[in-house]
Design a protein around this motif. Sequence first.
Motif, short mmCIF file in Angstrom:
data_model
loop_
_atom_site.label_atom_id
_atom_site.label_comp_id
_atom_site.label_asym_id
_atom_site.label_seq_id
_atom_site.Cartn_x
_atom_site.Cartn_y
_atom_site.Cartn_z
N ALA A 142 8.06 -7.61 0.18
CA ALA A 142 7.11 -8.56 -0.40
C ALA A 142 7.12 -9.77 0.52
O ALA A 142 7.97 -10.65 0.40
N PRO A 151 5.42 -7.76 -6.77
CA PRO A 151 4.21 -7.62 -5.94
C PRO A 151 4.52 -7.21 -4.51
O PRO A 151 4.37 -7.98 -3.58
N PHE A 152 4.95 -5.95 -4.34
CA PHE A 152 5.22 -5.44 -2.99
C PHE A 152 3.94 -5.46 -2.16
O PHE A 152 2.83 -5.38 -2.70
N ARG A 154 0.95 -4.11 0.02
CA ARG A 154 0.18 -2.88 -0.16
C ARG A 154 -0.83 -2.68 0.96
O ARG A 154 -1.24 -3.61 1.62
N GLU A 155 -1.22 -1.41 1.10
CA GLU A 155 -2.29 -1.04 2.03
C GLU A 155 -3.63 -1.31 1.34
O GLU A 155 -3.68 -1.50 0.12
N TYR A 156 -4.72 -1.25 2.13
CA TYR A 156 -6.03 -1.49 1.52
C TYR A 156 -6.38 -0.47 0.44
O TYR A 156 -7.10 -0.77 -0.50
N GLY A 157 -5.86 0.74 0.58
CA GLY A 157 -6.12 1.76 -0.44
C GLY A 157 -5.34 1.55 -1.73
O GLY A 157 -5.50 2.33 -2.68
N GLY A 158 -4.48 0.56 -1.74
CA GLY A 158 -3.77 0.25 -2.97
C GLY A 158 -2.37 0.83 -3.05
O GLY A 158 -1.64 0.59 -4.01
N THR A 159 -1.98 1.64 -2.04
CA THR A 159 -0.62 2.20 -2.06
C THR A 159 0.34 1.24 -1.37
O THR A 159 -0.07 0.28 -0.71
N LEU A 160 1.63 1.54 -1.51
CA LEU A 160 2.65 0.62 -1.00
C LEU A 160 2.80 0.72 0.52
O LEU A 160 2.73 1.81 1.09
N TYR A 184 6.76 7.82 1.88
CA TYR A 184 5.33 7.54 1.69
C TYR A 184 4.58 7.50 3.02
O TYR A 184 3.37 7.67 3.08
#
Lengths: 646, 245
Positions: free
Chosen positions: A159, A134-135, A137-143, A87
């Motif tokens: 997490a 709840p891993f 996440r980045e601000y864009g919502g991806t991991l 990713y």
Amino acid sequence: MAKLQSRTPDGPLADKWSSYKSNQNLVNPANKRKLDVIVVGTGLAGASAAASLAEMGFKVKSFCYQDSPRRAHSIAAQGGINAAKNYQNDGDSIYRLFFDTIKGGDYRSREANVYRLAEVSNQIIDQCVAQGVPFAREYGGTLDNRSFGGALVSRTFYARGQTGQQLLLGAYQSLSRQIKKGNVEMYPRMEMYNLVVVDGIARGIIGRDVITGKLERFSAHAVVLASGGYGNVFFLSTMAMGANASAAWQCYKKGALFGNPCYVQIHPTCIPVHGDAQSKLTLMSESLRNDGRIWVPKNKEDAVKVQKGEMRGKDIPEEDRDYYLERRYPAFGNLVPRDVASRAAKERCDAGHGVNSSGLAVFLDFQDAIQRLGRDVIEAKYGNLFQMYEKITDDNPYELPMMIYPAIHYSMGGIWVDYELQTTIPGLFATGESNFSDHGANRLGASALMQGLADGYFVLPYTIQNFLAGEINTPRFNTDSPEFEAAETEVNDQLEKLMAVKGNHSVDTLHKRLGKIMWDHVGMARNDEGLKNAQEEIRDLKEEFWNNVKIPGELNDLNPELQKASRLADYLELGELMAIDALNRTESCGGHFREEYQTGEGEALRNDKDFTYVAAWEYAGDDKDPKLHKEVLDFKFIEVKQRNYK
Amino acid sequence: MNLKLKIWRQRDPNTRGKFVNYKLNDISPESSFLEMIDVLNEELITKNEEPIVFDDDCREGICGACGMYINGRPHGPDSLITVCQLHMRKFKDGDTIVIEPWRARAFPVIRDLMVDRSAFDTLIQEAGFVSVNTGSAPDANSIPVAKKYADLSMDAASCIGCGACVAACKNASAMLFVGAKVSHLTLLPQGNVEAEDRVLKMVAKMDELGFGNCTNTGACEAECPKGITLTNIARLNREYYKATV
């Protein structure tokens, strides 16, 4: 016993697992309901296997010694879980994760198993996200990802500093769902004391109810061991107090071979020992090495002042600090694998540069990172770890560098299994830390969670069907058979014998002595003489234990001291086997460091010609030497090289 | 440090318990609280007495197994901490320390400081999960989750199931525990699908298991070792209301 068969499928490395799945035997839904599976342990491997098998339709009996399946020690894993998602667009791939894991394990693991592990790693992340883990996440919502030791890419999902907790709760919740549906019978506070073998096949276990002390019999068509590792043989380790090797050890004594018992992992970043009353050691996550820099004073005089409390780490100027990992390993720096980092810390402390009152600690310093990123960022990343450190040591790591030292953390060795995770006893499978399979001589950070969940969610639920498909005409078992009777009597006799000793030494006193022998001779640095002494000392201690252990209370009752004594009886035997294995392996590899075999620069020196094999030990009876079987590791797809992290 | 201890001893759920006094000398302030009890237990074993029974496992503050009342507070005098992480430097030489088990109808005493918290497992089994089978998940990045909600979910998911919230509550209510699980799952798109069913089932089960009602005192929040906030109870109430209208 016949030659060890790894039963690795033929074909190209990348196709083995899919071709295995395409050709294996499966069990149809109507027959699954008629088949029982026992799963011992509810950590990541056990809970995920029990839940997945139950979802498929098998009837599962799940066991743990804790009061709830949610408390298994996987919960304490902090840093993260690896997967080859790429990713971060930094060039990761299944092959690279496979390669890093084999290399990190110092070329002492089975190629096909490790490739499969890397292959299913991506599915694990998908599964956990779907369960509501709840891993970060980045601000864009991806991991989000971070880096761990032994890798040049960021492939670790996390997490906060509680990744193990969150993954375990995901598996526990899936398990809970199946308990409610009636597909899993859950037995908390029930500890496995024996394996029942009927006509050469594993068909059940003897459990002891922790509260009543009563022995109970459980039958099934197959038994899955997911009982974790054996680090507590050292007394002080990062393991949970109750974590023990007894379930695995009883399987060994019933004929399952034990693979590579000498491979234990010593984690470089733990809070140092404070005194004699210490009961366990606390890990500080490897993820801290992303931003923390490890150092000791360059001048011994400064180290002595720090040891005496006359000087503090932050008072030592930059030019008088030795960032020894960055100095010795410029390419990987503070992110070298655990075995390398641990040995480097020991080397500096042995040379007189250690920094706490005992001289057995090095600094892990966040000042640069705090200046570069700001305190807020560091707090968001590692806040709970910093808080834990402060609660234990009373030092504030935002102000002062942490002090850390290596400690026993994980066992790469374990019950020998083939490609299907089946042991040398048909019908007995071993998963997660309890088996020996995927980490070779050294496990990389964030790979334990990956392996536990790979085995439990995606490997065992398939491979066990290849065995169970042959059992569809086998009716459920009655536990009144002579085999169950004999297995229960064996446990009862052993426990009665323990209660009858009525000696003078508490279990913990004797366990601490075993721990010292193990740490001194079978720990971070081993040699021929020490290992021979260790065997002798362990045998003497074993005799003393059986003549002089003191256990208050009753046999058929809640009795924590009896529980501990029974576990220690097994550790005394396992400790000896570890020393035997370490003596046999006259090379250094990964976590197994023989002082006689090192390079001029103090790195582990392997002997690939003579030792590219798994040492699998067969129990031959009390007071008899175990028999060595060798599974030769055949590296067909990668070139075996000297590890280089420079 | 020299200490006087008053510890609750109780043989089994049906026998009357009582406080027993012990004296303990030369305890290192660097020891953890449970290591202090280990030392006492070693002394008891030497005297052929039965050691004090308590639950513990990880001793890192994460498994949730340990828990006891110390001087009238769950997990003792420090905040945001479990008993296993509490260190003796928080006490003074000569102190008298009173140690009791969790007391709640839903958590019967098994022996001494060990209690039965299986009611928490029963609550999770009721609906504290996402109904997804192994193998059926889409790619992990296919559903973006706003960082804000992922973080709030993680805050709630930090609950370790120790039971301090129930023990601290004068009504022995499990609202913080249930609120944390409902929040953890409902705040995420993956868990939101079953939000209504989950909250109704868990609240009904909580009542059935003998936990009390919430009167918004906030003792649970004050004593939670993981800092789970009352906001989670507010969210539980809101979700419950949404599910019933």
